[in-house]
Design an enzyme around this catalytic site. Structure first.
Site, mmCIF file in Angstrom:
data_model
loop_
_atom_site.group_PDB
_atom_site.id
_atom_site.type_symbol
_atom_site.label_atom_id
_atom_site.label_comp_id
_atom_site.label_asym_id
_atom_site.label_seq_id
_atom_site.Cartn_x
_atom_site.Cartn_y
_atom_site.Cartn_z
ATOM 1 N N ASP A 13 0.827 -1.207 0.000
ATOM 2 C CA ASP A 13 0.000 0.000 0.000
ATOM 3 C C ASP A 13 0.864 1.262 0.000
ATOM 4 O OD1 ASP A 13 -2.428 1.333 -0.024
ATOM 5 O OD2 ASP A 13 -2.590 1.381 2.165
ATOM 6 N N HIS A 30 2.105 3.437 -9.094
ATOM 7 C CA HIS A 30 1.897 2.016 -9.408
ATOM 8 C C HIS A 30 3.062 1.481 -10.242
ATOM 9 C CE1 HIS A 30 -1.898 2.390 -7.532
ATOM 10 N NE2 HIS A 30 -2.518 3.006 -8.516
ATOM 11 N N LEU A 124 10.743 -20.506 -5.076
ATOM 12 C CA LEU A 124 9.878 -19.523 -4.412
ATOM 13 C C LEU A 124 8.517 -19.535 -5.097
ATOM 14 C CD1 LEU A 124 9.582 -16.968 -2.502
ATOM 15 C CD2 LEU A 124 10.314 -15.607 -4.472
HETATM 16 C C1 IPE Z 1 -5.526 -2.673 -0.126
HETATM 17 O O1 IPE Z 1 -5.187 -1.328 -0.268
HETATM 18 C C2 IPE Z 1 -5.427 -3.362 -1.440
HETATM 19 C C3 IPE Z 1 -4.101 -3.430 -2.034
HETATM 20 C C4 IPE Z 1 -2.970 -3.023 -1.501
HETATM 21 C C5 IPE Z 1 -4.059 -4.023 -3.327
HETATM 22 P P1 IPE Z 1 -6.310 -0.197 -0.379
HETATM 23 O O2 IPE Z 1 -5.573 1.084 -0.493
HETATM 24 O O3 IPE Z 1 -7.270 -0.522 -1.454
HETATM 25 O O4 IPE Z 1 -7.042 -0.340 1.028
HETATM 26 P P2 IPE Z 1 -7.886 0.707 1.861
HETATM 27 O O5 IPE Z 1 -8.903 1.291 0.939
HETATM 28 O O6 IPE Z 1 -6.933 1.757 2.339
HETATM 29 O O7 IPE Z 1 -8.460 -0.088 2.996
HETATM 30 C C1 IPE Z 2 -1.679 0.245 -3.347
HETATM 31 O O1 IPE Z 2 -1.469 1.605 -3.353
HETATM 32 C C2 IPE Z 2 -1.959 -0.310 -4.728
HETATM 33 C C3 IPE Z 2 -3.373 -0.656 -4.953
HETATM 34 C C4 IPE Z 2 -4.323 -0.648 -4.051
HETATM 35 C C5 IPE Z 2 -3.733 -1.059 -6.284
HETATM 36 P P1 IPE Z 2 -2.665 2.641 -3.326
HETATM 37 O O2 IPE Z 2 -3.062 2.939 -4.733
HETATM 38 O O3 IPE Z 2 -3.756 2.182 -2.448
HETATM 39 O O4 IPE Z 2 -1.942 3.907 -2.697
HETATM 40 P P2 IPE Z 2 -2.549 4.890 -1.613
HETATM 41 O O5 IPE Z 2 -2.954 4.060 -0.440
HETATM 42 O O6 IPE Z 2 -3.692 5.593 -2.239
HETATM 43 O O7 IPE Z 2 -1.394 5.777 -1.302
HETATM 44 MG MG MG Z 3 -4.129 2.397 -0.451
#
Ligand code: IPE
Ligand code: IPE
Ligand code: MG
Length: 226
Positions: A13, A30, A124
């Protein structure tokens, strides 16, 4: 090394916030996140990690803007095509978990190709969760087992080993519908590091912290008996 078959799961995240902090579009985060995946996959065997499960896209992430979703889907496809050969060389087996029926046909094809090409790899296991929801996975298993449900059948139907260490980057401290069944006794490690900045030293620090924890599984320490 205390254990030679660790299952580490990561909620990757913070991509969006990492990019926004630099004045860049979220998708730049990303893209940088895909490089972090490469680093972690490379470092995992050296830390006695046998299985790595990476949360890439949750079923709830469909609710993001269509352009962000489309970029993520393209990045998954590109990652699978560009990394498969390297995975075969390094003994990395790729498996994608989650629903497939809502993915574009060309992504489904790329997944099937990567899984087939790496099926014989045994150093792995990398499981990538795409369109994944733990609640959905549990519900589907429950529906298919019906009255015959028992813990063992349930676990084997879900098909994912118990998690030893769950890492979440990006500073949030929640599970966001990831591996709810498999994390029953997982050690949890939250770090404020944004996913695109996460590197092998961060992974090593998380694993070192895991080894310092006392896992009791409901029992008490042997020395404390009596
Ligand atoms: C969880 O992250 C999903 C992934 C890392 C793929 P999100 O950014 O979607 O989660 P919330 O919305 O903060 O709970
Ligand atoms: C995690 O990073 C990747 C996905 C959920 C696809 P985020 O896109 O949730 O990044 P933040 O949490 O908004 O910074
Ligand atoms: Mg996120």
């Amino acid at each position: 090394m205390k254990q030679s078959s660790l299952h580490v799961a990561i909620i990757m995240d913070g991509n969006g916030r990492w990019a926004t902090a630099r004045g860049w579009p979220r998708v730049a985060g990303h893209r940088a996140g895909a490089d972090a995946v490469r680093r972690v996959v490379e470092a995992a065997p050296g830390l006695a990690i046998r299985t790595l499960t990476l949360y890439a896209f949750s079923s709830d992430n469909w609710q993001r803007p269509p352009a962000e979703v489309a970029t993520l889907m393209r990045l998954f496809r590109e990652y699978l095509s560009s990394e498969t050969a390297r995975c075969v060389e390094n003994g990395v087996r790729i498996r994608v978990i989650g629903r497939r029926d809502r993915l574009e046909p060309r992504l489904r094809k790329a997944i099937a190709a990567a899984e087939a090409a790496t099926a014989g790899c045994a150093r792995l296991d990398v499981q990538v969760a795409v369109d994944y929801s733990a609640r959905d996975a549990i519900l589907r298993a429950a529906q298919s087992l019906g009255a015959g449900a028992c813990r063992q059948a349930f676990s084997s139907l879900l098909g994912i080993p118990d998690v030893d260490l769950l890492i979440r980057t990006g500073g949030e401290q929640r599970l966001s519908d990831f591996l709810l069944w498999e994390c029953a006794y997982a050690e949890i490690y939250f770090t404020p590091r944004m996913w695109p900045d996460f590197d092998k030293n961060d992974l090593a620090a998380a694993v070192a912290e895991f080894h310092s924890r006392d896992r009791r599984f409901g029992r008490i320490k042997e020395a404390a008996v009596g």
